[in-house]
Write an enzyme that holds these catalytic residues in place. Structure first.
Site, short mmCIF file in Angstrom:
data_model
loop_
_atom_site.label_atom_id
_atom_site.label_comp_id
_atom_site.label_asym_id
_atom_site.label_seq_id
_atom_site.Cartn_x
_atom_site.Cartn_y
_atom_site.Cartn_z
N GLU A 189 7.34 -5.59 9.73
CA GLU A 189 8.34 -5.18 10.72
C GLU A 189 7.72 -4.78 12.06
O GLU A 189 8.40 -4.75 13.08
CB GLU A 189 9.18 -4.03 10.16
N GLU A 241 -2.65 -4.33 -10.80
CA GLU A 241 -2.88 -3.00 -10.22
C GLU A 241 -3.99 -2.23 -10.95
O GLU A 241 -4.49 -1.23 -10.44
CB GLU A 241 -1.59 -2.18 -10.25
#
EC number: 4.2.1.126
Length: 299
Positions: free
Chosen positions: A83, A114
């Site tokens: 963004e 992860e």
């Protein structure tokens, strides 16, 4: 600390019967829990401000904002990075989001990714990390190996390392130059850290990235002067920004925008000082892109 003992994994006594609540009671309960998030973030304000100041220095020297996380935390980092490009007109390579498991992990879980510290290190090595870069490690539990590996490597390189967790004395915080811990307490649904923990992380990322962009001169007053007018909506927004900050008509604002080749900051300076595009650009360069400094020097 074992996972079962983390604040983010505790059962919330206020929601043990949420499955039998009326819909309105359910909504009120979730909303009441969410109101605790802002207070938790407020307790971390000093560390957040430090993160902004130190990140702004390195970003100003050409460093990159690099976010690294897994699951919800990773997705929030990718979102913040993505963004910044249209909002502040930066190049995509100046803000990068890394998520354990790669791009496909944005849409579906990648099992085991992860849990690899070496993968976090490898992903940063692939970016050719430098000492000017900023690495923001995100893990609600504060212990994700992928993030720990990344932060450890960032420290070895000399990059600025920031950890954002939702538990006290987090493992990632101990690996970072600047630990930020917003302890939001147990989730409405036990262990569902996309809720309060995710909201806290999003709030903190908003503050850090917005603060860094402000310090780079991407904001004048409270408007985005590096917005890219690439469609009709954004052209309209750019004209309104110029019109309001320079106190001129929308038609004149559009004229200045065109003369400035769609550069909002230049258009504002031209409108308020009477300078041409080249003169305005020179002033902006001299004042490191800070519109307010240009205008103050011209008074």
């Amino acid at each position: 600390m074992k996972i079962k003992n983390l604040e983010t994994e505790a059962r919330n006594p206020a929601t043990t019967h949420i499955d039998t609540m009326s819909t309105m009671a359910m909504v009120k309960t979730i909303n009441a829990e969410d109101q605790k998030v802002a207070r938790a973030v407020a307790r971390a304000e000093k560390q957040i401000a430090l993160a902004i100041d130190e990140s702004a220095k390195r970003y100003g020297r050409g460093g990159r904002l690099i976010y690294i996380g897994a699951g919800t935390s990773g997705r929030l980092g990718v979102l913040d990075a993505a963004e910044l490009v249209p909002t502040y007109g930066i190049k995509p390579e100046r803000a990068i989001g890394l998520i354990a498991g790669g791009k496909k992990a944005m849409f579906a879980a990648v099992e085991g990714a992860e849990d690899s510290a070496s993968l976090g290190e490898a992903d940063l090595k692939n970016l050719k990390l430098t000492a000017n870069d900023i690495v923001i490690g995100l893990a609600a539990s504060g212990r994700t190996p992928y993030v720990l590996g990344g932060l450890q490597y960032a420290t070895e390189v000399g990059a600025l390392s920031i950890a954002i967790a939702c538990v006290q004395k987090s493992e990632i915080g101990q690996k970072a130059d600047i630990p930020i811990e917003a302890v939001v307490g147990s989730e409405v649904i036990t262990g569902s850290t996309r809720m309060k923990a995710g909201t806290a992380q999003k709030m903190i990322l908003n503050m850090i990235s917005t603060g860094v962009m402000i310090r780079q001169g991407k904001v004048y007053q409270n408007v985005m002067v590096d917005v890219q007018p690439t469609n009709d909506k954004l052209v309209d927004r750019a004209c309104r920004i110029i019109s309001e900050t320079a106190a001129i008509s929308p038609a004149k604002a559009l004229s200045f925008l065109r003369k400035a080749d769609n550069d909002v900051a230049l258009a504002i300076i031209m409108a308020k000082t009477g300078k041409n595009k080249q003169e305005a650009a020179q002033l902006l360069t001299e004042h490191h892109g800070i519109v307010s400094e240009v205008l103050e020097s011209s008074n």
